[in-house]
Design an enzyme around this catalytic site. Structure first.
Site, PDB file in Angstrom:
ATOM      1  N   CYS A 236       1.153  -1.797   0.459  1.00  0.00           N
ATOM      2  CA  CYS A 236      -0.558  -0.229  -0.131  1.00  0.00           C
ATOM      3  C   CYS A 236       1.004   1.283   0.389  1.00  0.00           C
ATOM      4  O   CYS A 236       1.407   1.855  -0.936  1.00  0.00           O
ATOM      5  CB  CYS A 236      -1.410  -0.349   1.035  1.00  0.00           C
ATOM      6  SG  CYS A 236      -2.512   1.423   0.892  1.00  0.00           S
TER       7      CYS A 236
ATOM      8  N   ARG B 130     -12.380   6.198  -0.756  1.00  0.00           N
ATOM      9  CA  ARG B 130     -11.783   5.561  -0.233  1.00  0.00           C
ATOM     10  C   ARG B 130     -11.833   4.238  -0.541  1.00  0.00           C
ATOM     11  O   ARG B 130     -12.913   3.350  -0.081  1.00  0.00           O
ATOM     12  CB  ARG B 130     -11.214   5.895   1.234  1.00  0.00           C
ATOM     13  CG  ARG B 130     -10.937   4.801   1.760  1.00  0.00           C
ATOM     14  CD  ARG B 130     -10.089   5.410   3.865  1.00  0.00           C
ATOM     15  NE  ARG B 130      -8.869   7.049   2.768  1.00  0.00           N
ATOM     16  CZ  ARG B 130      -7.799   6.353   3.016  1.00  0.00           C
ATOM     17  NH1 ARG B 130      -7.013   5.129   3.317  1.00  0.00           N
ATOM     18  NH2 ARG B 130      -6.709   7.287   3.581  1.00  0.00           N
TER      19      ARG B 130
ATOM     20  N   HIS C 240      -3.672  -5.242   2.453  1.00  0.00           N
ATOM     21  CA  HIS C 240      -3.223  -5.799   4.076  1.00  0.00           C
ATOM     22  C   HIS C 240      -3.690  -6.691   3.893  1.00  0.00           C
ATOM     23  O   HIS C 240      -4.117  -7.600   4.032  1.00  0.00           O
ATOM     24  CB  HIS C 240      -3.628  -4.029   5.235  1.00  0.00           C
ATOM     25  CG  HIS C 240      -3.223  -2.920   4.852  1.00  0.00           C
ATOM     26  ND1 HIS C 240      -1.835  -2.811   4.688  1.00  0.00           N
ATOM     27  CD2 HIS C 240      -3.684  -1.800   3.548  1.00  0.00           C
ATOM     28  CE1 HIS C 240      -2.162  -1.543   4.269  1.00  0.00           C
ATOM     29  NE2 HIS C 240      -2.691  -1.232   3.495  1.00  0.00           N
TER      30      HIS C 240
HETATM   31  N1  GLN Z   1      -2.055   7.307   2.217  1.00  0.00           N
HETATM   32  C1  GLN Z   1      -2.327   5.654   2.054  1.00  0.00           C
HETATM   33  C2  GLN Z   1      -3.528   6.042   0.809  1.00  0.00           C
HETATM   34  O1  GLN Z   1      -4.485   6.574   1.505  1.00  0.00           O
HETATM   35  C3  GLN Z   1      -1.897   4.462   1.643  1.00  0.00           C
HETATM   36  C4  GLN Z   1      -2.595   4.058   2.718  1.00  0.00           C
HETATM   37  C5  GLN Z   1      -2.359   2.843   3.349  1.00  0.00           C
HETATM   38  O2  GLN Z   1      -1.135   2.212   3.412  1.00  0.00           O
HETATM   39  N2  GLN Z   1      -3.298   1.900   3.711  1.00  0.00           N
HETATM   40  O3  GLN Z   1      -4.114   5.248  -0.701  1.00  0.00           O
END
Ligand code: GLN
Length: 254
Positions: free
Chosen positions: A106, A140, A205
């Site tokens: 990520c 998101r 993840h």
């Molecule tokens: N901050 C980055 C995003 O929002 C990565 C988030 C993460 O590592 N889960 O895309």
């Protein structure tokens, strides 16, 4: 017969070693991404392979390692990591071209590309291990992901995504997998993650490797090949629990 065969193989890998560099764990370790390092370490030790762990923090000189890992994190932490890691971009590209294995999750994956442009604020420079870039979207992506590879058996990878970044792959950078459930890189082109040489990036993840032992072993094999200059077979482990976890989330409703 197979058990005896695996005992013989395990005897052959006993005493081997891989060195691992964990990049910026104090900043990038979201949703238990440390579980990936623990999985690699245990799957090496179960086969008698030494797993040398090197924690790399802000302003540390990054050592030569067989395998590097970087986890995910919020935009805020990525700013600090970007500033520190970018200073060693040429060294990291040299390690990539010497067949070192990289796994980025990520936020860490995003910094393996050319840049990550958060929704507001400065563009974060990446280290260009992957010919890719990321821009933050308005939405998101949060939920389970199932994706299909063309190099693993079983072909599936499962995990959990939580990102607003939209990643676009360029030229020779191929996707790690194709999404069947969830969004992956950008929710549009059905790609998940990226692969170029021995560099692997993913939005998964979970942490990723405990539920995907076949990918963990693939990375260990590549790291051994990098260190010893030849393909080294790994003894099979009893992965019943791991694949029960894997199968329990296969194509789980997003
Ligand atoms: N901050 C980055 C995003 O929002 C990565 C988030 C993460 O590592 N889960 O895309």
């Amino acid at each position: 017969m197979n058990e005896l065969y695996d005992i013989i193989i395990a005897m052959e890998t006993s005493g081997l070693k891989i060195s691992a560099g964990h990049l910026y764990p104090k900043q990038l370790n979201l949703y238990g991404d440390m579980g990936n390092i623990i999985t690699l370490k245990r799957r090496c030790e179960w086969r008698g392979i030494e797993f040398e762990y090197n924690e790399i923090n802000m302003n540390d000189k990054i050592p030569v390692c067989d395998l590097y890992f970087i986890g995910g994190g919020q935009d805020k932490e990525q700013i600090d990591v970007s500033k520190s890691m970018y200073l060693q971009k040429d060294f990291l590209i040299e390690q990539r071209d010497n067949d070192a294995v990289f796994l980025g999750i990520c936020g860490g994956y995003q910094l393996f590309g050319h840049y990550y442009q958060p929704f507001d604020g400065e563009k974060l420079l990446g280290v260009s291990l992957l010919d890719a870039y990321t821009v933050a979207g308005k939405k998101r992506f949060i939920g389970n992901v199932t994706a299909h590879t063309d190099f693993l058996t079983p072909e599936t990878l499962v995990g959990f995504e939580n990102h607003s970044g939209l990643t676009y792959l360029q030229n020779d950078t191929k996707p790690l997998a194709v999404v069947s459930t969830g969004n992956g890189n950008n929710g549009k082109d059905k790609t998940e993650g990226a692969r170029y040489k021995n560099v692997f990036g993913t939005y998964l993840h979970g942490s990723l490797l405990p539920k995907n032992p076949h990918l963990a072993d693939y990375l260990i094999s590549l790291a051994l090949e990098k260190r010893y200059g030849e393909k080294i077979q790994l003894a099979k482990l009893n992965d019943e629990i791991e694949y029960n976890a894997h199968n329990s989330v296969l194509d789980k409703a997003y």
